[in-house]
Design an enzyme around this catalytic site. Sequence first.
Site, short mmCIF file in Angstrom:
data_model
loop_
_atom_site.label_atom_id
_atom_site.label_comp_id
_atom_site.label_asym_id
_atom_site.label_seq_id
_atom_site.Cartn_x
_atom_site.Cartn_y
_atom_site.Cartn_z
N ASP A 114 0.86 -1.18 0.00
CA ASP A 114 0.00 0.00 0.00
C ASP A 114 0.89 1.23 0.00
O ASP A 114 1.92 1.27 0.68
CB ASP A 114 -0.89 0.00 1.24
CG ASP A 114 -1.84 1.17 1.26
OD1 ASP A 114 -2.60 1.33 0.30
OD2 ASP A 114 -1.82 1.92 2.25
N PHE A 184 -15.97 10.04 3.77
CA PHE A 184 -15.28 9.41 2.65
C PHE A 184 -15.49 7.90 2.69
O PHE A 184 -15.54 7.30 3.76
CB PHE A 184 -13.78 9.72 2.71
CG PHE A 184 -12.97 9.01 1.66
CD1 PHE A 184 -12.83 9.56 0.40
CD2 PHE A 184 -12.36 7.79 1.94
CE1 PHE A 184 -12.09 8.90 -0.58
CE2 PHE A 184 -11.63 7.13 0.98
CZ PHE A 184 -11.48 7.68 -0.29
N ALA A 186 -14.33 4.16 0.29
CA ALA A 186 -13.51 3.65 -0.81
C ALA A 186 -14.31 3.49 -2.09
O ALA A 186 -13.76 3.46 -3.19
CB ALA A 186 -12.88 2.32 -0.41
N THR A 188 -17.18 5.54 -3.05
CA THR A 188 -17.51 6.84 -3.67
C THR A 188 -16.26 7.66 -3.94
O THR A 188 -16.24 8.48 -4.86
CB THR A 188 -18.44 7.66 -2.75
OG1 THR A 188 -17.77 7.92 -1.50
CG2 THR A 188 -19.72 6.87 -2.48
N LYS A 208 -15.50 17.03 -2.18
CA LYS A 208 -14.09 17.00 -2.58
C LYS A 208 -13.69 15.53 -2.71
O LYS A 208 -14.17 14.67 -1.96
CB LYS A 208 -13.19 17.72 -1.58
CG LYS A 208 -12.93 16.96 -0.28
CD LYS A 208 -11.90 17.68 0.57
CE LYS A 208 -11.42 16.81 1.73
NZ LYS A 208 -12.47 16.47 2.70
N ASP A 331 -1.49 -0.84 6.14
CA ASP A 331 -1.72 -0.30 7.49
C ASP A 331 -3.15 0.17 7.71
O ASP A 331 -3.51 0.53 8.83
CB ASP A 331 -0.76 0.87 7.76
CG ASP A 331 -0.95 2.03 6.80
OD1 ASP A 331 -1.68 1.85 5.80
OD2 ASP A 331 -0.37 3.10 7.04
N ASP A 335 -7.04 -2.15 3.78
CA ASP A 335 -6.06 -3.18 3.41
C ASP A 335 -6.38 -4.52 4.06
O ASP A 335 -5.77 -5.54 3.71
CB ASP A 335 -4.65 -2.75 3.84
CG ASP A 335 -4.20 -1.46 3.17
OD1 ASP A 335 -4.55 -1.27 1.99
OD2 ASP A 335 -3.53 -0.65 3.83
#
Length: 503
Positions: A114, A184, A186, A188, A208, A331, A335
């Site tokens: 990552d 937020f 993952a 959209t 944003k 991390d 993930d």
Amino acid sequence: MIALVEGAKRQKTPNEIALTILLSGLTIIFLLAVVTLRAFAAYSETASGIAPEATTATVPVLVALLVCLIPTTIGGLLSAIGISGMDRMVQRNVLATSGRAVEAAGDIDVLLLDKTGTITLGNRMATAFHPARGVQTGQLADAAQLSSLADETPEGRSIVVLAKDQFNLRGRELAEPAAEFVPFSAQTRMSGVDFPAFDGQPARRIRKGAADAIQQFVTLQGGVFPDDVRTTVDSVAKNGATPLVVAEDSEVLGVIELKDIVKGGIRERFAELRQMGIRTVMITGDNPLTAAAIAAEAGVDDFLAQATPEDKLRRIRQEQTSGHLVAMTGDGTNDAPALAQADVGVAMNTGTQAAREAGNMVDLDSDPTKLIEVVAIGKQLLMTRGALTTFSIANDVAKYFAIIPALFASLYAVSADKPGPLAALNIMGLSTPQSAILSAIIFNALIIVALIPLALHGIGYRPMGAGAILRRNLLIYGLGGLVIPFVGIKLIDLVITALGLAA
């Protein structure tokens, strides 16, 4: 996310499968050999005139013989080898959940990393506002700050601070129902805030996020994504920074530039991994241009851009289907599914609890390039196990040909006081069938204890080809496994006979 983690399943390594087949096969072969000995012994003893009650092939003798012949040596040492590998990991500040994880590390040939917090320092900071044509920079900064007030990530806080420093925009208290924050995700790949119509003011929707996600949002509102903003996004991405586009309703206001720093010395470490035959793949949610720039700076072999948790999981499964063993370092919570699926999942200690629980290793120093030491320890564990497996097989074969002739030395004898023709095969000159079995049992117990220090210390790791390793193991441990049982059993037989412990 929980469903993805639960659906992930680690595969068995080729070495693990091969060892299982080898040990099972040897056990079955020796079991069949020992079981059939009773029938052969009964026939031979009848033919040579030996009374049934005088037979040497009794059930206790055959059970003892089976215990000596099946691969108990390597079976008894596997736990010690695994524990020693875990201990060497701890010495390098890496916690492994099992010896199997350390073993798999020695076989990996693909490493997925990552980007944020692993290849880069992970503290992306807002460094500039790039307004769209016809938009004031202050208007962009104000909208960016409003959309970031509930964002607790380092990126979100840095946007609030940058707007404050450049335009003296203070953080505002926005409580429900005056504002509704959009977190937020993952899927959209954007966040923001919604203001309802209030006191004569129209409703506002500020977002944003990634350029393509904002473009889709604006298009759904009936707006158009400006070409000059697209140019700015590409320019920022080519410089290795991350562009976040800000929009209010159907209007694109501009771009926020986020800059992260690649960790020092990581390019050289990736070159070392390449020399060990490990291909490195960087995984990031950034757009392809940003990903390509950072990949080139870090020196990775490949990259996967705009990756969702599903994409990471899919890439690992594709590599595994192609026959590769995959290691994954990460991390974040996103993930976790990939860490659970990878053959070796190394979670950074600075990461989330979900990531640490999904992986089978935790790096306390949060250094992704430590995988070089992890691989070296894994290869040392495999070499140690290979050497002791070679010794164990040779040891079992030698014990078989040492004990069987002594066990049936009296068959077909001309007279009771003379040995039979099979005694010629008793090259060790073991005194009696009873002393032969007892000596073998004692030797079998002592050899496991004698090999524990070697299992714990391990074979010294040196980068060598598989052919060279095989020749070395056959010469040292194969030959040693053939010679040592003959010498050891003979010495024990002499002591037993001298002490009168076997008739």
